[in-house]
Design a protein around this motif. Structure first.
Motif, PDB file in Angstrom:
ATOM      1  N   ARG A   1      26.218  10.087  -5.209  1.00 36.23           N
ATOM      2  CA  ARG A   1      25.230  11.145  -6.854  1.00 36.23           C
ATOM      3  C   ARG A   1      24.384  11.041  -6.784  1.00 36.23           C
ATOM      4  O   ARG A   1      23.312  11.649  -7.317  1.00 36.23           O
ATOM      5  CB  ARG A   1      27.191  11.276  -7.639  1.00 36.23           C
ATOM      6  CG  ARG A   1      27.551  12.328  -7.153  1.00 36.23           C
ATOM      7  CD  ARG A   1      28.563  12.804  -8.433  1.00 36.23           C
ATOM      8  NE  ARG A   1      29.454  13.449  -7.735  1.00 36.23           N
ATOM      9  CZ  ARG A   1      30.708  13.661  -7.909  1.00 36.23           C
ATOM     10  NH1 ARG A   1      31.147  13.087  -8.941  1.00 36.23           N
ATOM     11  NH2 ARG A   1      31.774  14.221  -7.659  1.00 36.23           N
TER      12      ARG A   1
ATOM     13  N   GLU B   1      20.576  12.253  -5.820  1.00 33.84           N
ATOM     14  CA  GLU B   1      19.032  13.147  -7.190  1.00 33.84           C
ATOM     15  C   GLU B   1      17.924  11.936  -6.088  1.00 33.84           C
ATOM     16  O   GLU B   1      16.858  13.069  -6.419  1.00 33.84           O
ATOM     17  CB  GLU B   1      19.719  12.239  -8.212  1.00 33.84           C
ATOM     18  CG  GLU B   1      20.513  12.943  -9.138  1.00 33.84           C
ATOM     19  CD  GLU B   1      20.807  12.380 -10.003  1.00 33.84           C
ATOM     20  OE1 GLU B   1      19.923  11.638 -10.711  1.00 33.84           O
ATOM     21  OE2 GLU B   1      21.686  12.266 -10.819  1.00 33.84           O
TER      22      GLU B   1
ATOM     23  N   THR C   1      31.726   6.654  -5.562  1.00 29.17           N
ATOM     24  CA  THR C   1      30.534   7.872  -5.367  1.00 29.17           C
ATOM     25  C   THR C   1      29.687   8.013  -6.865  1.00 29.17           C
ATOM     26  O   THR C   1      28.837   8.867  -6.451  1.00 29.17           O
ATOM     27  CB  THR C   1      31.899   9.433  -6.002  1.00 29.17           C
ATOM     28  OG1 THR C   1      33.234   9.224  -4.960  1.00 29.17           O
ATOM     29  CG2 THR C   1      31.384  10.353  -6.543  1.00 29.17           C
TER      30      THR C   1
ATOM     31  N   GLY D   1      24.289  18.887   3.402  1.00 34.65           N
ATOM     32  CA  GLY D   1      24.500  17.058   3.420  1.00 34.65           C
ATOM     33  C   GLY D   1      23.397  17.366   4.312  1.00 34.65           C
ATOM     34  O   GLY D   1      22.397  16.560   4.039  1.00 34.65           O
TER      35      GLY D   1
ATOM     36  N   ASP E   1      28.337  15.269   1.528  1.00 31.64           N
ATOM     37  CA  ASP E   1      28.094  16.950   1.022  1.00 31.64           C
ATOM     38  C   ASP E   1      26.923  17.287  -0.193  1.00 31.64           C
ATOM     39  O   ASP E   1      26.346  15.999  -1.419  1.00 31.64           O
ATOM     40  CB  ASP E   1      29.338  17.725   1.301  1.00 31.64           C
ATOM     41  CG  ASP E   1      29.796  17.457  -0.424  1.00 31.64           C
ATOM     42  OD1 ASP E   1      29.742  17.388  -0.912  1.00 31.64           O
ATOM     43  OD2 ASP E   1      30.736  18.359  -0.255  1.00 31.64           O
ATOM     44  N   GLU E   2      26.561  18.023  -0.611  1.00 30.97           N
ATOM     45  CA  GLU E   2      25.681  18.070  -2.128  1.00 30.97           C
ATOM     46  C   GLU E   2      26.513  17.939  -2.845  1.00 30.97           C
ATOM     47  O   GLU E   2      25.824  17.402  -3.964  1.00 30.97           O
ATOM     48  CB  GLU E   2      25.489  19.903  -2.242  1.00 30.97           C
ATOM     49  CG  GLU E   2      24.223  20.370  -0.615  1.00 30.97           C
ATOM     50  CD  GLU E   2      24.178  21.775  -0.673  1.00 30.97           C
ATOM     51  OE1 GLU E   2      22.745  21.771  -1.518  1.00 30.97           O
ATOM     52  OE2 GLU E   2      24.381  22.740  -0.068  1.00 30.97           O
ATOM     53  N   ASP E   3      27.615  17.795  -3.050  1.00 31.21           N
ATOM     54  CA  ASP E   3      28.509  17.488  -4.716  1.00 31.21           C
ATOM     55  C   ASP E   3      29.071  15.554  -4.238  1.00 31.21           C
ATOM     56  O   ASP E   3      29.853  15.759  -5.218  1.00 31.21           O
ATOM     57  CB  ASP E   3      29.892  18.660  -4.442  1.00 31.21           C
ATOM     58  CG  ASP E   3      29.445  20.031  -4.721  1.00 31.21           C
ATOM     59  OD1 ASP E   3      28.482  20.131  -5.541  1.00 31.21           O
ATOM     60  OD2 ASP E   3      30.241  20.429  -4.136  1.00 31.21           O
ATOM     61  N   GLY E   4      28.226  15.289  -2.767  1.00 32.33           N
ATOM     62  CA  GLY E   4      28.376  14.068  -3.346  1.00 32.33           C
ATOM     63  C   GLY E   4      30.265  12.957  -2.928  1.00 32.33           C
ATOM     64  O   GLY E   4      29.909  12.093  -2.562  1.00 32.33           O
ATOM     65  N   ARG E   5      30.584  14.795  -1.521  1.00 36.37           N
ATOM     66  CA  ARG E   5      31.958  13.865  -1.079  1.00 36.37           C
ATOM     67  C   ARG E   5      31.241  13.079  -0.166  1.00 36.37           C
ATOM     68  O   ARG E   5      30.167  13.475   1.119  1.00 36.37           O
ATOM     69  CB  ARG E   5      32.884  15.109  -1.151  1.00 36.37           C
ATOM     70  CG  ARG E   5      33.834  15.625  -2.263  1.00 36.37           C
ATOM     71  CD  ARG E   5      34.091  16.882  -1.659  1.00 36.37           C
ATOM     72  NE  ARG E   5      33.357  17.839  -1.250  1.00 36.37           N
ATOM     73  CZ  ARG E   5      33.298  19.077  -1.843  1.00 36.37           C
ATOM     74  NH1 ARG E   5      33.338  19.447  -3.169  1.00 36.37           N
ATOM     75  NH2 ARG E   5      32.187  20.603  -2.128  1.00 36.37           N
TER      76      ARG E   5
END
Length: 157
Positions: free
Chosen positions: A54, A58, A50, A87, A99-103
């Motif tokens: 992330r 970036e 993860t 994502g 996805d955008e939250d790194g899931r």
């Protein structure tokens, strides 16, 4: 002699039953310990992956690679199904995404009529450090390698 033999036979049966029960309990404890160790190792792997995901997000954003709506494929049949996810696809076949939250997601869902009409919501999976390990197609990638590939060549629908 008959009474002693009967009594001895009962004691032997009791000892045998106790031994079987103790062995069964020991096996259950060993299996539970192995499952806990596997879960801890898998969770640690997920946390490391993860962080890498992330960091890659970036880099995607810095390179101007914006998130896109992610679609899922049905377990059986053809076509794709809408999701609420935005994502990036990780594989060119669009079977994996983040996805955008790194899931991390395996983008496979039930392909029933309701899913096709309403869309589907895939559940996030634990992110692996080696993507595809144990998969039937034999195609495996280190997560770093896969993320770098997508930075250089994003998958677009």
């Amino acid at each position: 002699m008959g009474a002693d033999t009967e009594h001895s036979g009962t004691e032997d049966a009791d000892r045998s039953a106790d031994r079987v029960a103790a062995e069964s309990q020991h096996r259950a404890e060993v299996i539970a310990a192995q499952e806990q160790a596997l879960h801890r190792a898998r969770q640690a792997e997920h946390e490391k992956a993860t962080v890498k995901i992330r960091t890659a997000i970036e880099k995607f954003r810095a390179a101007g690679i914006e998130p896109i709506p992610l679609r899922a494929r049905p377990y059986t049949g053809s076509g794709t199904i809408r999701t609420a996810l935005r994502g990036w696809y990780l594989k060119t076949d669009q079977s994996l995404g983040i996805d955008e939250d790194g899931r991390f997601y395996v983008l496979r869902v039930d392909g029933g009529i309701l899913s096709r009409l309403r869309g589907a919501t895939p559940e996030p999976s634990l992110a692996p450090l080696v993507v595809g390990r144990g998969a039937r197609d034999g195609e495996t990638f280190d997560i770093d390698e896969l993320l770098q590939m997508r930075l250089e060549d994003p998958v677009r629908p």
